[in-house]
Write an enzyme that holds these catalytic residues in place. Structure first.
Site, mmCIF file in Angstrom:
data_model
loop_
_atom_site.group_PDB
_atom_site.id
_atom_site.type_symbol
_atom_site.label_atom_id
_atom_site.label_comp_id
_atom_site.label_asym_id
_atom_site.label_seq_id
_atom_site.Cartn_x
_atom_site.Cartn_y
_atom_site.Cartn_z
ATOM 1 N N ARG A 129 -0.551 -32.959 38.967
ATOM 2 C CA ARG A 129 0.654 -33.271 38.211
ATOM 3 C C ARG A 129 1.589 -32.072 38.106
ATOM 4 N NH1 ARG A 129 -2.663 -35.745 33.137
ATOM 5 N NH2 ARG A 129 -2.871 -37.904 33.851
ATOM 6 N N GLY B 25 13.881 -13.651 9.264
ATOM 7 C CA GLY B 25 14.833 -13.668 10.366
ATOM 8 C C GLY B 25 16.261 -13.457 9.906
ATOM 9 N N GLY C 277 2.458 -17.879 35.779
ATOM 10 C CA GLY C 277 2.789 -18.215 37.155
ATOM 11 C C GLY C 277 3.470 -19.554 37.289
ATOM 12 N N ALA C 278 4.355 -19.860 36.342
ATOM 13 C CA ALA C 278 5.070 -21.139 36.372
ATOM 14 C C ALA C 278 6.086 -21.172 37.515
ATOM 15 C CB ALA C 278 5.770 -21.373 35.038
ATOM 16 N N ARG D 223 0.829 -1.215 0.000
ATOM 17 C CA ARG D 223 0.000 0.000 0.000
ATOM 18 C C ARG D 223 0.862 1.263 0.000
ATOM 19 N NH1 ARG D 223 -5.473 -1.003 1.987
ATOM 20 N NH2 ARG D 223 -6.169 -2.805 0.766
ATOM 21 N N SER E 62 17.373 -14.965 6.554
ATOM 22 C CA SER E 62 16.806 -14.201 5.443
ATOM 23 C C SER E 62 17.591 -12.909 5.225
ATOM 24 C CB SER E 62 15.338 -13.869 5.720
ATOM 25 O OG SER E 62 14.596 -15.038 6.003
ATOM 26 N N ILE F 182 8.961 -15.215 15.516
ATOM 27 C CA ILE F 182 8.291 -15.282 16.820
ATOM 28 C C ILE F 182 9.280 -15.337 17.975
ATOM 29 C CG2 ILE F 182 6.274 -16.426 15.817
ATOM 30 C CD1 ILE F 182 7.237 -19.006 17.230
ATOM 31 N N ASP G 285 14.557 -12.911 18.329
ATOM 32 C CA ASP G 285 16.007 -13.105 18.483
ATOM 33 C C ASP G 285 16.839 -12.334 17.456
ATOM 34 O OD1 ASP G 285 15.242 -14.592 16.292
ATOM 35 O OD2 ASP G 285 16.318 -16.412 16.865
ATOM 36 N N ARG H 118 12.717 -22.144 2.792
ATOM 37 C CA ARG H 118 14.146 -21.955 3.018
ATOM 38 C C ARG H 118 14.868 -22.300 1.715
ATOM 39 N NH1 ARG H 118 14.202 -21.004 8.393
ATOM 40 N NH2 ARG H 118 12.598 -22.033 9.640
#
Length: 320
Positions: free
Chosen positions: A162, A102, A185-186, A25, A105, A126, A129, A72
């Site tokens: 668990r 990334g 909250g791990a 655009r 690329s 995502i 990095d 790739r």
């Protein structure tokens, strides 16, 4: 420039379509022609392209994945492939290229720039990095997806008393793991950037169970750490708490992009076109201190991205 191309390369990320839309655009509004190249550098070498119009990108801003497809391209890792890419660009009249992807690329974009085709890299991954930018397209959506899935997993983890050991994406970076662990909250996040001690984590779980009556636990593991099945098995042996491994996998790459990713992609796409309009190439556009900026492509790739040690410490000190 009168004609530019745009492609997406490497792993897909939510928000790539918003970036493609912004590039198309913005360029059309400036009187340029725009070529959409399909399947990344593979499509460039194989001449898989189409002329883009404003309608070509209508209704894609909310879609995950990439409408241009991605792949790739091993051939582009050598100069013969790069020179072939240059020939195709010249054949099609493409004077500049926007590459959304990334670091792999961007290396291709840098090589193409060095042989006379100006390229602008837009960070879309995502994992967040890319060293030279505070933020990459797709990061926020991926974290929200992982958070929502772990929230759902907690229901069954709690019902069965668990420990769930959950692998999130991040082959070389633990940013998703730390932030998602903090959000759900791990009890801990295991990443490549910080050494971890399963003995200490197990002791903490036992102490929390015995002193506070907690019966269920979440451990978030970054993809690059290793085998989550072995980690879950080891935790169960150390604690006596039934432990299950869950790999969230590529579902984190999908879904409709969040507000943050749509806006970030649009801002970066617009800035990329502004640079090409001025004949400027060999740059990466990104965010620094909340503002859009650009940096030399090779200089940007050489930078080191610091791990958020403070956020990691907050997680480990507040999880009990």
């Amino acid at each position: 420039m009168k004609k530019i191309g745009v492609l997406t390369s490497g792993g897909d990320a939510p928000g790539m379509n918003a970036a493609v839309r912004a590039v198309a655009r913005a360029a059309l509004a400036k009187g340029m022609e725009v070529v959409g190249i399909q399947k990344g550098y593979v499509g460039l070498l194989e001449r898989e392209y189409f002329e883009m119009t404003a309608r070509s990108v209508s209704g894609i801003i909310q879609r995950g994945g990439t409408c241009l497809y991605t792949a790739r391209c091993p051939e582009f890792r050598n100069m013969e492939g790069v020179l072939k890419g240059k020939e195709v660009c010249q054949e099609l009249g493409i004077e500049g290229l926007v590459v959304i992807g990334g670091d792999g690329s961007f290396r291709g974009a840098g090589d193409l720039s060095s042989v006379g085709i100006p390229c602008i890299g837009i960070p879309g991954t995502i994992d967040n990095d890319i060293q030279c930018t505070d933020y990459t397209i797709g990061y926020d959506t991926a974290m929200n997806t992982a958070m929502e899935m772990i929230d759902k997993l907690r229901d069954t983890t709690q019902s069965h008393a668990r420990c769930s050991v959950v692998e999130v994406m991040g082959r070389r970076a633990g940013f998703i793991a730390v932030n998602v662990a903090l959000a759900v909250g791990a009890e801990a996040a295991l990443t490549l950037e910080r050494p971890y001690d399963l003995d200490k984590i197990a002791a903490k779980m036992i102490r929390t169970r015995d002193s506070k009556g907690k019966s269920h636990f979440i451990i978030v593991v970054s993809e690059g750490v290793g085998n989550v099945e072995n980690i879950a098995r080891t935790i169960q042996e150390m604690t006596g708490i039934e432990s299950r491994a869950t790999v969230l996998g590529h579902v984190q790459r999908g879904g409709s992009p969040t507000v943050r990713d749509r806006i970030a992609a649009t801002e970066l796409g617009y800035h990329a076109v502004q640079l090409l309009e001025q004949g400027i190439g060999n740059r990466i556009v990104g965010f620094k201190d909340g503002k859009v900026y650009d940096i030399d492509l090779h200089e940007g790739l050489a930078m080191q991205k610091p791990f958020d040690n403070e956020r990691y410490d907050i997680l480990m000190e507040t999880a009990y």
